[in-house]
Structure formats: C-alpha cells, structure tokens
Design an enzyme around this catalytic site. Structure first.
Site, PDB file in Angstrom:
ATOM      1  CE  LYS A  82      -4.434  -1.814   1.411  1.00 16.48           C
ATOM      2  NZ  LYS A  82      -4.140  -3.364   1.906  1.00 16.48           N
ATOM      3  CB  THR A  89      10.099   7.225  -0.137  1.00 20.95           C
ATOM      4  OG1 THR A  89      10.711   8.275   0.233  1.00 20.95           O
ATOM      5  CG2 THR A  89       9.910   6.302   1.010  1.00 20.95           C
ATOM      6  N   PRO A 193     -10.792  -7.282  -3.144  1.00 14.95           N
ATOM      7  CG  PRO A 193      -9.858  -5.746  -1.384  1.00 14.95           C
ATOM      8  CD  PRO A 193     -10.415  -6.017  -3.016  1.00 14.95           C
ATOM      9  CB  ALA A 197     -13.246 -12.999   6.351  1.00 15.15           C
TER      10      ALA A 197
HETATM   11  P1  BMP Z   1      -9.592 -11.118   4.208  1.00 20.85           P
HETATM   12  O1  BMP Z   1     -10.257 -12.177   3.073  1.00 20.85           O
HETATM   13  O2  BMP Z   1      -8.952 -12.062   4.974  1.00 20.85           O
HETATM   14  O3  BMP Z   1     -10.581 -10.174   4.497  1.00 20.85           O
HETATM   15  O4  BMP Z   1      -8.350 -10.517   3.471  1.00 20.85           O
HETATM   16  C1  BMP Z   1      -8.625  -9.217   2.747  1.00 20.85           C
HETATM   17  C2  BMP Z   1      -7.419  -8.840   2.015  1.00 20.85           C
HETATM   18  O5  BMP Z   1      -7.379  -7.677   1.304  1.00 20.85           O
HETATM   19  C3  BMP Z   1      -6.494  -8.414   3.171  1.00 20.85           C
HETATM   20  O6  BMP Z   1      -5.111  -8.530   2.711  1.00 20.85           O
HETATM   21  C4  BMP Z   1      -6.674  -6.815   3.262  1.00 20.85           C
HETATM   22  O7  BMP Z   1      -5.714  -6.286   3.778  1.00 20.85           O
HETATM   23  C5  BMP Z   1      -6.920  -6.579   1.590  1.00 20.85           C
HETATM   24  N1  BMP Z   1      -7.846  -5.362   1.510  1.00 20.85           N
HETATM   25  C6  BMP Z   1      -8.957  -5.326   1.876  1.00 20.85           C
HETATM   26  O8  BMP Z   1      -9.333  -6.224   2.857  1.00 20.85           O
HETATM   27  N2  BMP Z   1      -9.708  -4.248   1.567  1.00 20.85           N
HETATM   28  C7  BMP Z   1      -9.338  -3.212   0.707  1.00 20.85           C
HETATM   29  O9  BMP Z   1     -10.073  -2.357   0.427  1.00 20.85           O
HETATM   30  C8  BMP Z   1      -8.020  -3.552   0.229  1.00 20.85           C
HETATM   31  C9  BMP Z   1      -7.168  -4.303   0.698  1.00 20.85           C
HETATM   32  O10 BMP Z   1      -6.038  -4.551   0.274  1.00 20.85           O
END
Ligand code: BMP
Length: 242
Positions: A82, A89, A193, A197
C-alpha cells in the site's frame, strides 16, 4: 497488455480460477505451516498477495524464498505494501520488493501523480512489473472519504499507467462505478478484496465485474482450506457460466 497481467490471465484460464490468496500470517512460528498451506492450495490460485503482516513477521528473506517458489509454479506474487509516499521513497520500496521476486506492487492513488506516483510508475516500467492502485476500499468508512474522490483517484492514477485497480467486493456499486470511470476497451484488470470473511459472497465480485477475488481469512483460517478453495471455485465458475 502488461506482461504480468498477461500471465495472470493465462494462468486463470488454464486452471479456471479467479482466486488471489491474501496471505496475511502474523507470526513467524507459522512459517512452516504457511509454506505447507501454500503448497496445498497453490494449484488453484492465480496469485498470492503478501500483506504487511506476513512481510513484517516472516522477514523479507523468508518471503523471498516463498515468492520464488510460487514463481517456479507460474503463480503471480503481489506485494501489498500500500505504497503512499513521495516519489523517491516509493521507488525505493518498489525496488526492494522487486528484488525479492515480486511481480507486482499495490499502491494508494490519493497522493496524486506528480511527486508520488510518477516515481513509482517509472520504477515499475523500468523493471517490467505491474502496478495495482487502490481505487476504493472495502471497509464501511471508505464511503465517507475515499468514495467521494474516486473520480480524481482514477484520473490521477491513470497517469501512472497501472495494470489495474483494487475495488471493494463489499460495495458492488463501487466496482461498477470504477468500471464506468475506466476508458472504454481498457485492458486494466480489477482485483477485489472483501470476499468471504468481510461478507461478500464467494464469486460475487466476479459477478459484479471484477476479474479476480482477493481472499484471505476464509482460506487460511479454515480447518479445511482445500475444501474452502474448492467452494470458492465452484461459486466463481457458476457466476462465470451464468
Ligand atoms: P480477508 O479475505 O481476510 O478479509 O483479506 C482481505 C485482504 O485484502 C487483506 O489482505 C486486506 O489487507 C486486503 N484489503 C482489503 O481487505 N480491503 C481493501 O479495501 C484493500 C485491501 O488491500
């Protein structure tokens, strides 16, 4: 088309999967267990997204070992750092991650192009890698700030020539909104994402127009991860047919 995206789409077609595994383990004692888990589910994955929990707890040397092993099996390793700093940097962070074998990095887009995404974009291009940018986030609070500037985030991000955007499965209207904001016939891909969960049903992001679903806890916290992966695949495939 971006070379990394090309490989993602090719693998996706070959194994009929739209899964990117969010590998977010946070304890180095889970290293061997984590490697076994990756070996178990890797035939069904297009890529693996390594988040800060894994990178910081396992350390870059161990992560590199995993990344190289995934690449041998044609999976695409993505570093979810991210990135959101000033140009020099950002470039340094990306170079370190690419040196560890990552094919792609994830960055924020709200910083704008000049003096931030410009440097990152240059590094990504020089190294023939892929840049994915967060268009909108999956948490509820994102609707208060980030959603309101999604148009500006996309237009600034486009200057960095990304390979695609991250869009929230939890808020399907934002997936559609981002799609509308992209140029017609663009070959940018959407990674989503929030599936499992966080509440969005398996396959729903695909049904709403994303190319890949990023899924973490539903897999790595499951007592039967392989069965869970197969459930995800079934759901994705039914949406793709339907
Ligand atoms: P999970 O299926 O366990 O909720 O994981 C989702 C992944 O996506 C995590 O690595 C989280 O950091 C990332 N993520 C998210 O959940 N929402 C966003 O908006 C952006 C993400 O990168």
């Amino acid at each position: 088309m971006n070379e990394v995206v090309n490989r993602m789409l090719q693998r996706s077609k070959e194994i009929s999967s739209r899964i990117i595994f969010a590998f977010d383990l946070d304890n180095v004692e889970e290293y061997e267990e984590g490697k076994n888990l990756l070996n178990l589910v890797e035939p069904y994955l297009v890529g693996v997204k390594f988040g800060y929990p894994t990178i910081l707890s396992f350390g870059l040397e161990r992560v590199k070992e995993m990344v190289l092993s995934l690449k041998e099996k044609a999976l695409i390793p993505i570093a979810d750092a991210k990135i959101a700093d000033v140009s020099h940097t950002n470039s340094k962070i990306a170079k370190i991650l690419f040196k560890s074998g990552f094919d792609a990095v994830i960055a924020h887009g709200f910083m704008g192009f000049k003096g931030s995404l410009d440097g990152l974009s240059k590094t990504v291009k020089e190294e023939n890698k892929a840049l994915f940018i967060l268009a909108a986030m999956s948490n509820d609070g994102a609707s208060l700030i980030m959603d309101k500037v999604v148009e500006q985030i996309i237009s600034e991000s486009m200057l960095a020539e990304p390979a695609g955007f991250i869009v929230p499965a939890t808020r399907p209207s934002m997936i559609k909104r981002v799609k509308e904001l992209l140029p017609i016939e663009s070959d940018l891909i959407l990674l989503s994402p929030g599936v499992g969960a966080q509440g969005a049903p398996y396959g729903s992001a695909i049904a709403n127009g994303a190319h890949f679903e990023i899924i973490g806890r539903s897999i790595y916290e499951s007592k039967k991860p392989l069965e869970e992966v197969k459930k995800i695949l079934l759901a994705q495939r039914s949406f793709l047919k339907g």
